[in-house]
Design a protein around this motif. Sequence first.
Motif, PDB file in Angstrom:
ATOM      1  N   VAL A 124      -5.888  41.189  28.166  1.00  0.00           N
ATOM      2  CA  VAL A 124      -7.294  40.902  28.504  1.00  0.00           C
ATOM      3  C   VAL A 124      -7.737  39.596  27.846  1.00  0.00           C
ATOM      4  CG1 VAL A 124      -9.670  41.693  28.167  1.00  0.00           C
ATOM      5  CG2 VAL A 124      -7.920  43.306  28.920  1.00  0.00           C
ATOM      6  N   ARG A 125      -7.331  39.407  26.569  1.00  0.00           N
ATOM      7  CA  ARG A 125      -7.690  38.164  25.865  1.00  0.00           C
ATOM      8  C   ARG A 125      -7.069  36.953  26.561  1.00  0.00           C
ATOM      9  NH1 ARG A 125      -7.014  41.143  20.978  1.00  0.00           N
ATOM     10  NH2 ARG A 125      -4.871  40.393  20.808  1.00  0.00           N
ATOM     11  N   ASN A 126      -5.807  37.092  26.972  1.00  0.00           N
ATOM     12  CA  ASN A 126      -5.134  36.008  27.688  1.00  0.00           C
ATOM     13  C   ASN A 126      -5.832  35.709  29.014  1.00  0.00           C
ATOM     14  OD1 ASN A 126      -3.257  35.776  25.670  1.00  0.00           O
ATOM     15  ND2 ASN A 126      -1.719  37.041  26.679  1.00  0.00           N
ATOM     16  N   TYR A 127      -6.334  36.765  29.664  1.00  0.00           N
ATOM     17  CA  TYR A 127      -7.041  36.614  30.937  1.00  0.00           C
ATOM     18  C   TYR A 127      -8.299  35.781  30.743  1.00  0.00           C
ATOM     19  CZ  TYR A 127      -8.839  37.982  35.500  1.00  0.00           C
ATOM     20  OH  TYR A 127      -9.304  37.958  36.778  1.00  0.00           O
ATOM     21  N   TRP A 128      -9.045  36.066  29.654  1.00  0.00           N
ATOM     22  CA  TRP A 128     -10.256  35.299  29.344  1.00  0.00           C
ATOM     23  C   TRP A 128      -9.898  33.836  29.083  1.00  0.00           C
ATOM     24  CZ3 TRP A 128     -15.170  36.911  29.824  1.00  0.00           C
ATOM     25  CH2 TRP A 128     -15.425  38.290  29.862  1.00  0.00           C
ATOM     26  N   VAL A 129      -8.836  33.617  28.324  1.00  0.00           N
ATOM     27  CA  VAL A 129      -8.412  32.253  27.985  1.00  0.00           C
ATOM     28  C   VAL A 129      -8.001  31.497  29.245  1.00  0.00           C
ATOM     29  CG1 VAL A 129      -6.642  30.901  26.790  1.00  0.00           C
ATOM     30  CG2 VAL A 129      -7.732  32.812  25.626  1.00  0.00           C
ATOM     31  N   LEU A 130      -7.245  32.162  30.121  1.00  0.00           N
ATOM     32  CA  LEU A 130      -6.789  31.539  31.364  1.00  0.00           C
ATOM     33  C   LEU A 130      -7.973  31.173  32.259  1.00  0.00           C
ATOM     34  CD1 LEU A 130      -4.394  30.697  33.119  1.00  0.00           C
ATOM     35  CD2 LEU A 130      -4.364  32.991  34.069  1.00  0.00           C
ATOM     36  N   SER A 131      -8.960  32.063  32.348  1.00  0.00           N
ATOM     37  CA  SER A 131     -10.144  31.789  33.165  1.00  0.00           C
ATOM     38  C   SER A 131     -10.923  30.602  32.605  1.00  0.00           C
ATOM     39  CB  SER A 131     -11.052  33.022  33.212  1.00  0.00           C
ATOM     40  OG  SER A 131     -10.375  34.119  33.785  1.00  0.00           O
ATOM     41  N   ALA A 132     -11.082  30.575  31.291  1.00  0.00           N
ATOM     42  CA  ALA A 132     -11.784  29.456  30.652  1.00  0.00           C
ATOM     43  C   ALA A 132     -11.023  28.149  30.871  1.00  0.00           C
ATOM     44  CB  ALA A 132     -11.957  29.730  29.166  1.00  0.00           C
ATOM     45  N   PHE A 133      -9.680  28.221  30.795  1.00  0.00           N
ATOM     46  CA  PHE A 133      -8.855  27.032  31.030  1.00  0.00           C
ATOM     47  C   PHE A 133      -9.038  26.522  32.458  1.00  0.00           C
ATOM     48  CE2 PHE A 133      -4.841  25.235  32.602  1.00  0.00           C
ATOM     49  CZ  PHE A 133      -4.717  24.156  31.743  1.00  0.00           C
ATOM     50  N   CYS A 134      -9.102  27.440  33.432  1.00  0.00           N
ATOM     51  CA  CYS A 134      -9.312  27.054  34.840  1.00  0.00           C
ATOM     52  C   CYS A 134     -10.644  26.329  35.010  1.00  0.00           C
ATOM     53  CB  CYS A 134      -9.276  28.291  35.746  1.00  0.00           C
ATOM     54  SG  CYS A 134      -7.619  28.943  36.021  1.00  0.00           S
TER      55      CYS A 134
END
Length: 196
Positions: free
Chosen positions: A8-18
Motif C-alpha cells: 500500500v505504501r509503495n502504491y502511494w509512492v508510485l501514484s505520487a511519482f506519476c
Amino acid sequence: MESLKKAVRNYWVLSAFCIVMGGALIYRPGFFTRMVGIVVGGLMALYGAASLVKYFVGHKADPERASGLVSGVIFMAAGIFVMVRPDFIPKVISLVFGCYMLVSGVVNVQEALYVKGRGEPNWLRAFLPALLTALLGISLLVNPLLIVNGAMTILGICLLVAGIMNLTGRISISRSVFRRKKEDNKGGSAEFIDID
C-alpha cells in the motif's frame, strides 16, 4: 500483513511519482528526452569504458583485442555526445518522419489534382488529407522536436490523470474500510453489552 502495508505504501509512492512526473512532462516536455538521453548515453559510455579497460588489461594475443579498442572509442564518444546533446536522437527520428510525410503528402496532392483534372467530384477527400500530411511533414522538418514535445505532453497528461485517479481511488477505499471497521467495532461493543 506487513507485506500488505508495504504494498500500500509503495502504491502511494508510485501514484505520487506519476503525478510529479506528469506535471514535469507537461511543464517541460523536453525533460523526459534529456533524462533518457543521459541514461542511454551514460550506459553507452560505460560500455565503451569497459571495452577500453578490457583492451588495455587483456592479453595481447587475443584476436578480439583490436575490435575492443575501436568499439570502446566509438561507444564512449557516442555516449558522451548523447549525454551532451540528448535531443539529437529525437531530432533525427523526427527529421526522417518529416521527410517521409512531406514526400508522401506531395505525391498524394499530385494524385488528387490529377483526379480533379479528370472531373472527379470527390477529389477534395484525397486532396485535404494529403495537403495536411505535407504541411505536418514541413512542420517536423522546421521544428524536429514538435512531435517529441507533443508526445511528451500527452504522456505527461496521462501520467498526471492516472496518478490523481489512483490517489483519489485509494483515499475513497481507505475511508470506506475505516468506516466499515468503525461500524463493526460499534456493532461488536453493542453485542457485548447485550450479552452482559
